[in-house]
Design a protein around this motif. Structure first.
Motif, PDB file in Angstrom:
ATOM      1  N   LYS A  69       0.646  -1.196   0.272  1.00  0.00           N
ATOM      2  CA  LYS A  69       0.259   0.282  -0.445  1.00  0.00           C
ATOM      3  C   LYS A  69       0.550   1.451   0.403  1.00  0.00           C
ATOM      4  CE  LYS A  69      -3.637  -1.744   2.274  1.00  0.00           C
ATOM      5  NZ  LYS A  69      -4.682  -2.548   3.490  1.00  0.00           N
ATOM      6  N   PHE A  70       1.549   1.640  -1.057  1.00  0.00           N
ATOM      7  CA  PHE A  70       2.213   2.639  -1.302  1.00  0.00           C
ATOM      8  C   PHE A  70       3.118   2.546  -2.180  1.00  0.00           C
ATOM      9  CE2 PHE A  70       5.955  -0.052  -0.250  1.00  0.00           C
ATOM     10  CZ  PHE A  70       7.226   0.239  -1.484  1.00  0.00           C
ATOM     11  N   MET A  71       3.197   4.271  -3.068  1.00  0.00           N
ATOM     12  CA  MET A  71       3.645   4.686  -4.314  1.00  0.00           C
ATOM     13  C   MET A  71       5.152   5.694  -3.850  1.00  0.00           C
ATOM     14  SD  MET A  71       0.349   4.929  -6.654  1.00  0.00           S
ATOM     15  CE  MET A  71      -0.408   3.701  -7.014  1.00  0.00           C
ATOM     16  N   VAL A  72       5.710   5.042  -5.227  1.00  0.00           N
ATOM     17  CA  VAL A  72       6.914   6.265  -4.356  1.00  0.00           C
ATOM     18  C   VAL A  72       6.912   6.894  -6.701  1.00  0.00           C
ATOM     19  CG1 VAL A  72       9.567   6.630  -3.426  1.00  0.00           C
ATOM     20  CG2 VAL A  72       7.559   4.883  -2.938  1.00  0.00           C
ATOM     21  N   TYR A  73       7.277   8.104  -6.041  1.00  0.00           N
ATOM     22  CA  TYR A  73       7.495   8.602  -7.911  1.00  0.00           C
ATOM     23  C   TYR A  73       8.475  10.029  -7.525  1.00  0.00           C
ATOM     24  CZ  TYR A  73       5.497  10.551 -11.755  1.00  0.00           C
ATOM     25  OH  TYR A  73       4.931  10.617 -13.340  1.00  0.00           O
ATOM     26  N   PHE A  74       9.548   9.317  -8.265  1.00  0.00           N
ATOM     27  CA  PHE A  74      10.860  10.042  -8.311  1.00  0.00           C
ATOM     28  C   PHE A  74      10.710  10.785  -9.302  1.00  0.00           C
ATOM     29  CE2 PHE A  74      15.548   8.687 -10.092  1.00  0.00           C
ATOM     30  CZ  PHE A  74      16.110   9.844  -9.346  1.00  0.00           C
ATOM     31  N   ILE A  75      10.924  11.812  -8.710  1.00  0.00           N
ATOM     32  CA  ILE A  75      11.050  13.038 -10.172  1.00  0.00           C
ATOM     33  C   ILE A  75      12.389  14.043  -9.470  1.00  0.00           C
ATOM     34  CG2 ILE A  75       9.697  14.523 -11.303  1.00  0.00           C
ATOM     35  CD1 ILE A  75       7.772  13.785  -9.718  1.00  0.00           C
ATOM     36  N   PRO A  76      13.314  13.203 -10.739  1.00  0.00           N
ATOM     37  CA  PRO A  76      14.295  14.349 -10.522  1.00  0.00           C
ATOM     38  C   PRO A  76      14.639  15.439 -10.615  1.00  0.00           C
ATOM     39  CG  PRO A  76      14.945  12.208 -12.176  1.00  0.00           C
ATOM     40  CD  PRO A  76      13.627  12.798 -11.986  1.00  0.00           C
ATOM     41  N   GLY A  77      15.338  15.605  -9.035  1.00  0.00           N
ATOM     42  CA  GLY A  77      15.514  17.615  -8.839  1.00  0.00           C
ATOM     43  C   GLY A  77      14.042  18.281  -8.315  1.00  0.00           C
ATOM     44  N   ILE A  78      12.949  17.148  -8.405  1.00  0.00           N
ATOM     45  CA  ILE A  78      11.427  18.046  -8.106  1.00  0.00           C
ATOM     46  C   ILE A  78      11.782  19.043  -6.600  1.00  0.00           C
ATOM     47  CG2 ILE A  78      10.451  16.222  -7.009  1.00  0.00           C
ATOM     48  CD1 ILE A  78       8.114  17.509  -8.283  1.00  0.00           C
ATOM     49  N   GLU A  79      11.799  20.376  -6.648  1.00  0.00           N
ATOM     50  CA  GLU A  79      11.192  20.647  -5.536  1.00  0.00           C
ATOM     51  C   GLU A  79       9.517  20.898  -4.480  1.00  0.00           C
ATOM     52  OE1 GLU A  79      13.232  24.983  -6.401  1.00  0.00           O
ATOM     53  OE2 GLU A  79      15.077  23.465  -6.923  1.00  0.00           O
ATOM     54  N   LYS A  80       8.726  20.600  -5.675  1.00  0.00           N
ATOM     55  CA  LYS A  80       7.496  20.776  -4.875  1.00  0.00           C
ATOM     56  C   LYS A  80       7.193  19.860  -4.177  1.00  0.00           C
ATOM     57  CE  LYS A  80       5.394  22.541  -9.289  1.00  0.00           C
ATOM     58  NZ  LYS A  80       4.057  21.950 -10.261  1.00  0.00           N
ATOM     59  N   GLY A  81       6.479  20.941  -2.610  1.00  0.00           N
ATOM     60  CA  GLY A  81       6.502  19.411  -1.894  1.00  0.00           C
ATOM     61  C   GLY A  81       5.244  18.583  -1.901  1.00  0.00           C
ATOM     62  N   GLN A  82       4.443  19.098  -2.692  1.00  0.00           N
ATOM     63  CA  GLN A  82       2.733  17.928  -3.013  1.00  0.00           C
ATOM     64  C   GLN A  82       2.970  17.829  -4.777  1.00  0.00           C
ATOM     65  OE1 GLN A  82      -0.395  19.254  -1.342  1.00  0.00           O
ATOM     66  NE2 GLN A  82      -1.746  17.756  -1.546  1.00  0.00           N
ATOM     67  N   ILE A  83       2.187  17.230  -4.774  1.00  0.00           N
ATOM     68  CA  ILE A  83       1.504  16.930  -6.243  1.00  0.00           C
ATOM     69  C   ILE A  83       0.693  16.272  -6.567  1.00  0.00           C
ATOM     70  CG2 ILE A  83       3.740  17.566  -7.667  1.00  0.00           C
ATOM     71  CD1 ILE A  83       4.459  14.423  -8.292  1.00  0.00           C
ATOM     72  N   THR A  84      -0.458  15.874  -7.600  1.00  0.00           N
ATOM     73  CA  THR A  84      -1.180  15.328  -8.009  1.00  0.00           C
ATOM     74  C   THR A  84      -1.348  14.745  -8.783  1.00  0.00           C
ATOM     75  OG1 THR A  84      -2.729  16.447  -6.581  1.00  0.00           O
ATOM     76  CG2 THR A  84      -3.878  15.625  -7.696  1.00  0.00           C
ATOM     77  N   ASP A  85      -0.980  13.482  -9.565  1.00  0.00           N
ATOM     78  CA  ASP A  85      -1.502  12.934 -11.117  1.00  0.00           C
ATOM     79  C   ASP A  85      -2.736  12.356 -11.486  1.00  0.00           C
ATOM     80  OD1 ASP A  85      -1.039  11.007 -12.740  1.00  0.00           O
ATOM     81  OD2 ASP A  85       1.079  11.062 -12.498  1.00  0.00           O
ATOM     82  N   ARG A  86      -3.506  13.458 -11.767  1.00  0.00           N
ATOM     83  CA  ARG A  86      -4.858  12.855 -11.815  1.00  0.00           C
ATOM     84  C   ARG A  86      -5.147  11.285 -12.325  1.00  0.00           C
ATOM     85  NH1 ARG A  86      -8.038  17.587 -11.341  1.00  0.00           N
ATOM     86  NH2 ARG A  86      -6.957  18.952 -11.296  1.00  0.00           N
TER      87      ARG A  86
END
Length: 224
Positions: A69-86
């Motif tokens: 029950k987990f997902m990890v999204y690796f986005i190199p260099g991302i600075e945002k503290g939160q994102i939503t993938d619709r």
């Protein structure tokens, strides 16, 4: 199954044309070999057969472990503290609550997977790491801001982290009792309520943990 793109890439050394597999999404249960390649780093290895140039090429990759029950999204260099993938939210809207994280570095990507597979709370682990880093700093008189979760043994009642110290980035592993982790869990269960209620993918890292520790030390446990 894994969602894969085939990309054309010119070798940085000899400029020869190569075709590489880019793994946009990986399912932990269906793609066990890919899971092992992530932990070893091989998934992001690039090799040019023309000139034998080797390098690590990092790109966005979503790791999905339904069983744990987990997902990890690796986005190199991302600075945002939160994102939503619709697309992700729609696909898994009927699933039980899934812990979702975003990470900007490969080391954090690997670390989160190991933490969640061990059935640990990553907020509590990050807070424990922050506390242990402070102890290492006092002990060694060196910056211990760079480190990762590396030891966990229920039987021996220990949890530990490997830090990279000094200009030479020498690895140094420091363990502590699991009581520290349990105390950290008690703290984040109160001070991390906001993050636990947030939707989408959120970033839980050293900076987040340092802020929680500061609030706890300054204002006390019962202020939230």
């Amino acid at each position: 199954m894994a969602l894969i793109d085939i990309k054309q890439l010119h070798c940085p050394q000899c400029a020869s044309k190569n075709h590489i597999h880019v793994y946009k999404s990986i399912n932990a249960q269906e793609d066990v070999n890919l899971r092992d390649k992530i932990l070893s780093g091989q998934l992001f290895d690039f090799y040019c057969p023309y000139c034998e140039y080797r390098a690590r090429l990092y790109y966005p990759c979503l790791y999905n472990d339904v069983k744990n029950k987990f997902m990890v999204y690796f986005i190199p260099g991302i600075e945002k503290g939160q994102i939503t993938d619709r697309a992700v939210e729609i696909e898994f809207e009927n699933m039980p609550k899934i812990t979702k994280r975003i990470v900007p570095t490969f080391n954090e990507f690997r670390e989160k997977i190991i933490i969640f597979e061990a059935e640990l709370d990553d907020m509590a682990v990050e807070l424990t790491k922050s506390a242990v880093a402070g102890a290492v700093h006092k002990k060694k008189n060196m910056d211990a801001s760079e480190g990762y979760f590396s030891v966990y043994n229920k039987e021996d009642n220990i949890i530990g982290f490997t830090f990279f110290l000094g200009a030479e980035k020498e690895p140094f592993t420091q363990t502590t009792k699991l009581d520290v982790y349990k105390k950290s869990w008690n703290i984040v269960s109160r001070l991390g309520k906001k993050e636990r209620s947030m939707k989408g993918f959120i970033k839980i890292d050293r900076a987040w943990a340092d802020n929680i520790l500061f609030r706890y030390q300054r204002y006390g446990f019962d202020t939230m």
